[in-house]
Design an enzyme around this catalytic site. Structure first.
Site, PDB file in Angstrom:
ATOM      1  CG  ASN A 200      23.433  29.959  55.337  1.00 44.05           C
ATOM      2  OD1 ASN A 200      23.169  30.520  54.284  1.00 44.05           O
ATOM      3  ND2 ASN A 200      24.556  30.160  56.003  1.00 44.05           N
TER       4      ASN A 200
ATOM      5  CD  GLU B 159      27.709  29.432  55.819  1.00 42.60           C
ATOM      6  OE1 GLU B 159      27.009  28.441  55.691  1.00 42.60           O
ATOM      7  OE2 GLU B 159      27.294  30.579  55.567  1.00 42.60           O
TER       8      GLU B 159
ATOM      9  CG  ASP C  52      62.892  40.171  30.685  1.00 41.69           C
ATOM     10  OD1 ASP C  52      62.682  41.204  30.030  1.00 41.69           O
ATOM     11  OD2 ASP C  52      63.319  39.123  30.180  1.00 41.69           O
TER      12      ASP C  52
ATOM     13  CG  ASP D 121      26.589  27.624  52.000  1.00 42.42           C
ATOM     14  OD1 ASP D 121      26.533  28.326  50.970  1.00 42.42           O
ATOM     15  OD2 ASP D 121      26.704  28.103  53.136  1.00 42.42           O
TER      16      ASP D 121
ATOM     17  CG  ASP E 289      63.588  34.261  28.957  1.00 41.38           C
ATOM     18  OD1 ASP E 289      63.975  35.416  28.699  1.00 41.38           O
ATOM     19  OD2 ASP E 289      63.728  33.310  28.167  1.00 41.38           O
TER      20      ASP E 289
ATOM     21  CG  ASP F 138      62.492  39.643  23.518  1.00 37.05           C
ATOM     22  OD1 ASP F 138      62.344  40.248  22.437  1.00 37.05           O
ATOM     23  OD2 ASP F 138      63.599  39.276  23.947  1.00 37.05           O
TER      24      ASP F 138
ATOM     25  CG  ASN G 250      16.012  33.660  51.327  1.00 40.58           C
ATOM     26  OD1 ASN G 250      14.997  33.856  50.673  1.00 40.58           O
ATOM     27  ND2 ASN G 250      16.827  32.637  51.108  1.00 40.58           N
TER      28      ASN G 250
END
Length: 920
Positions: free
Chosen positions: A690, A288, A601, A694, A597, A330, A665
């Site tokens: 859980n 989550e 391009d 986390d 640039d 280039d 699990n």
């Protein structure tokens, strides 16, 4: 006062009348009026909303489907007056949401700061003074000054224009630029015929103009299109990978939850308890914190990259930067110093010429189109010897474009009122093509084949020495009102301009470093083949691996797909061919980066997997790019690639490790549910498990990454994640089954003891697997970050403490474990770590073998092919997993057996004598 779009369209009005209606004039708006109008009409942006406020970002955390599932579970608990369970669920929801909010808010703040560094500006006239203003602050009535390379910041009417060519492909789909002039157009003219109007989102290809802004933001033509389309950006490779990963989770989640719910109902267990258990399973399977982890990890990577001079405009581009295996660039400023100097000026007879220098100086000094280092070098060299524009006045300009590759300035000279002087400067062949004569000691002689060949030889000789060579030509023409490209004819070739831009001292080393990272450099240049080949030799590229624009135009796409990956130098290339080269490389399976640039391009930057530009680039190039370099240096880019790969690697760590652990699990609980007389874990215990697992995951964004993970391109692979999840999830499930057997058959555990022991083992294995699977190496050979290590250790300590904390223990229905039971928990966890380490060796060996084969094929080297596996990598990984799990089960079972014998008061060696030594 603002313009009413319901009146006569602005393109049918005289510019002075329209300016008066907008309370503007020759001096533009006053600063006070512009500020007041900005408050009235709002910022000049087509985006729906600015950055989310802290409150809206906090509320968004509660819009997650997972949070809604948990809220549903809490509502059921409240309806049944299960106050403790409801409180636990709501506490976990609040804790997870606040943790996610804090990290996302910090990440979004950092990203906004980076974006401010790249905000576009434009030149406007306010209070009678030319000044620079943010594009977002442009309002109707502003007078905007535009030149080549600018993005047009608003819809407006052209007041003045000089050779003003605009690319409107984003509006009309027309790929060729159109010329805009001041004037009046009929009210019913379609967009393509409004030659006196410009539109937000278009770009200036050449020339200059002054434009009166009429509509901004959502009121523009582009804003209307964006509103109809929802302004939806195309999906990136990274976003596509996250979406496909979500689909994978949903499929697995549905199967497991429905199976568990059905089994529990068939066993006549309480419906509400079964439903809460199934909901907790769904939440337990889902990572989550994934949105927050991705946001935090990518923004942390973006901050680290910014410190090294690499600014990320789109966070998703970090993945693309890490997966890049070809970089097209280039040569000027990347492979060379970019400090161009005018080395020599010679006439058509190869002699030094001050007259040619003066002509070139006038051309460069009067030029108002695209700023470029060649003109800067000419002007600087001229001023150093005292040249000025006195005695000459600019009459007109025929701006440079990438098809003609030349620029013409029309000059009126003192003492010649009846004629004008054309001064043309540009690429040698393009200038020679319009010449019919050449100057020899002040005498014009015909440019016959022999003399043209002599000029060609001079050009080739200078280019082969590494010099860039331009040509200068002139023509005297009669006075007239307007001049255009058709007047560039019958000219006299005057001489050569010889420039030098030395290769960077560290260019060869940087290219070698990029090659070691699995990135091959390809030079795409409009310059001639000779000077490009000379540079290639100096920096270590293959000067013979070359394809010219002339040959490329004759190739079919299939032939280019074959040649492009094998070619190092693309020379004498026009802008349209740049995009074609990029797409050909992509067609053959490469992830292509493009560094550019300039105005020309932009198409290639759009087409590339990751567009890269520099801070000093023209607006259209910067806005087309995903990554901005503060310094045009390949070594800066190399560090950015490494940071990008580290960031992507850490993101995949969380996804792979957490999903495999959760999957194992959940499979274990799904299998145990029909076999046990009680639920293996209560819903609140699953949620606590859980949540605690986390907490260290946020620290993954700061984790160290092994050098081998940075040494080659990385890409999303849902199939690899799926294999990872199954292999390591099944290893986890095997040890869970062993845990169940030990708890039931050895310790005869009741519900509370069983749930407590398995909660501890489940959580400890999830914590341990992060430290084991975060690296492809043996865990003890790769150090995690301090934050990840200590956060994991703190949660592990809390896991052992929770069953012994009276209030907390009773709330979650835990009971204290005996010393032998804790010993069994530790033994199983250690066995799991050992099994995972061995399984990891087999799994990554098979994956790396397959990956090496792909990389060798992609890079087309002649390295020896890896020895083929007798079976596929996934099958071999499963076989290895089975062997590892079997061995680990024997080892762990032996440890548990010894512990059990000790608990029963027996000496292990005495008890085992009848088995191993029956004759003694």
């Amino acid at each position: 006062m603002t313009w009413d779009a319901n009146e006569i369209p602005y393109w049918s009005h005289d510019s002075s009348e329209l300016a008066a209606a907008l309370e503007s004039g020759p001096d533009g708006l006053s600063s006070d009026r512009a500020a007041a109008r900005l408050l009235s009409v709002g910022p000049n942006s087509v985006e729906d909303a600015p950055r989310l406020s802290a409150l809206r970002l906090l509320l968004r955390q509660f819009q997650s489907p997972l949070v809604l599932i948990l809220a549903f579970a809490a509502a059921i608990s409240l309806a049944l007056q299960q106050w403790v369970d409801a409180g636990i669920i709501l506490a976990i929801v609040l804790g997870s949401s606040l943790l996610s909010f804090f990290q996302e808010y910090r990440a979004s703040t950092a990203v906004e700061e980076l974006k401010k560094r790249l905000a576009l500006t434009c030149r406007v006239v306010r209070d009678g003074v030319e000044q620079t203003a943010p594009v977002s602050a442009i309002v109707p009535g502003d007078q905007i000054l535009l030149s080549a390379g600018n993005l047009i910041p608003a819809d407006g009417l052209v007041i003045e224009a000089q050779d003003f060519l605009v690319s409107e492909a984003s509006m009309t789909g027309e790929s060729f630029p159109v010329e805009k002039r001041a004037g009046i157009v009929r009210p019913d003219a379609p967009i393509t015929e409004r030659t006196n109007a410009v539109f937000l989102g278009a770009s200036v290809r050449s020339g200059t103009a002054k434009v009166l802004a009429v509509s901004t933001g959502r009121r523009t033509e582009f804003g209307a299109i964006a509103a109809r389309l929802g302004a939806r950006q195309p999906e990136t490779d990274f976003a596509r990978g996250v979406r496909q990963f979500g689909y994978l989770l949903v499929r697995v989640m549905i199967v497991i939850v429905l199976f568990v719910l059905t089994v529990n109902l068939l066993l006549h267990r309480p419906v509400i308890e079964s439903l809460l258990f199934a909901v907790a399973l769904a939440v337990g399977l889902s990572p989550e914190l994934l949105p927050a982890i991705i946001s935090v990890t990518l923004s942390a990577g973006a901050r680290a990259m910014s410190k090294r001079g690499v600014i990320v405009r789109r966070l998703d581009a970090i993945e693309n930067l890490g997966s890049m295996d070809i970089l097209c660039t280039d040569k000027t400023g990347t492979l060379t110093e970019g400090a161009i100097v005018l080395r020599d000026v010679i006439d058509a007879g190869s002699q030094p010429s001050e007259e040619v220098r003066r002509l070139a100086f006038l051309n460069a000094a009067f030029e108002t189109g695209i700023e470029n280092p060649l003109d800067e070098a000419i002007v600087t060299a001229g001023k150093d010897i005292g040249l000025t524009t006195r005695g000459a006045a600019k009459i007109d300009e025929i701006p440079y474009d990438f098809m003609r590759r030349r620029l013409t300035i029309v000059v009126a000279e003192d003492g010649a009122p009846s004629q004008r002087l054309f001064i043309t400067k540009g690429a040698f062949s393009n200038v020679l093509d319009i010449c019919t004569s050449l100057d020899r000691d002040g005498v014009e002689v015909p440019a016959n084949a022999e003399r043209r060949a002599e000029l060609e030889n001079v050009f080739k000789a200078k280019s082969a020495e590494g010099f860039r060579v331009l040509a200068v030509a002139t023509r005297k023409v009669p006075v007239k009102a307007d001049y255009d490209r058709d007047d560039e004819r019958e000219m006299t070739f005057r001489g050569f301009l010889v420039f030098y831009d030395p290769p960077k001292a560290d260019a060869r080393r940087t290219i070698d470093d990029l090659n070691r990272l699995g990135i091959r450099i390809k030079v795409i240049s409009g310059d001639n083949r000779y000077v490009t080949a000379h540079l290639a030799k100096a920096v270590g590229l293959d000067a013979t691996s070359m394809l010219t624009g002339e040959k490329l135009v004759k190739l079919k796409d299939e032939a280019l797909w074959h040649l492009a990956p094998r070619t190092d130098l693309f020379v004498e290339i026009d802008p349209q061919q740049k995009e074609r080269i990029v797409r050909a490389l992509q067609r053959t399976g490469h992830s292509v980066g493009y560094l550019g640039d300039g105005v020309n391009d932009a198409p290639a930057l759009h087409a590339a997997d990751v567009g890269i530009s520099v801070e000093t680039a023209v607006d259209v190039a910067r806005e087309s790019a995903d990554i901005i370099l503060l310094d045009r240096d390949l070594d800066v880019l190399r560090s950015g690639v490494e940071d990008g790969r580290r960031t992507f690697a850490n993101t995949l760590k969380y996804i792979s490790i957490t999903t495999s652990a959760n999957f194992g699990n959940m499979v274990s609980m799904a299998l145990a549910a029909p076999l046990l007389p009680f639920l293996p874990l209560a819903a609140k215990q699953i949620l606590l498990n859980n949540f605690l697992s986390d907490v260290p995951s946020i620290a993954i964004s700061s984790d160290n990454v092994d050098a081998d993970r940075v040494s080659h391109p990385q890409r999303w692979s849902i199939s690899e994640i799926q294999k990872f999840m199954i292999v390591f999830g099944l290893i986890s499930s095997a040890f869970d089954m062993l845990t169940f057997a030990v708890l039931l058959l050895v310790f005869h555990a009741g519900e509370a003891t069983f749930q407590t022991a398995w909660f501890m083992i489940s959580l400890l294995t999830e914590l341990a697997v992060v430290l084991v699977l975060r690296t492809h190496k043996p865990a003890f050979r790769s150090s995690p970050s301090q934050l990840l290590l200590w956060s994991t250790l703190v949660v592990a300590a809390a896991t052992f403490a929770i069953p012994f904390l009276g209030a907390t223990s009773s709330v979650f229905s835990f009971v204290p474990l005996s010393a032998i039971e804790i010993g069994a928990v530790v033994a199983i966890v250690l066995g799991y770590i050992a099994a995972t380490e061995v399984g990891k060796i087999w799994f990554f060996r098979s994956i790396n073998t397959a990956g090496l084969s792909k990389r060798i094929g992609a890079r087309e080297t002649k390295a020896p092919e890896p020895r083929p596996h007798p079976v596929g990598p996934f099958t071999s990984a499963l076989v290895a997993t089975a062997l590892v799990v079997g061995g680990a089960l024997v080892l762990t079972g032996t440890l548990i057996l010894i512990g059990t014998l000790v608990q029963l008061g027996l000496q292990p060696h005495e008890a085992l004598k009848p088995v191993f030594w029956p004759n003694k």
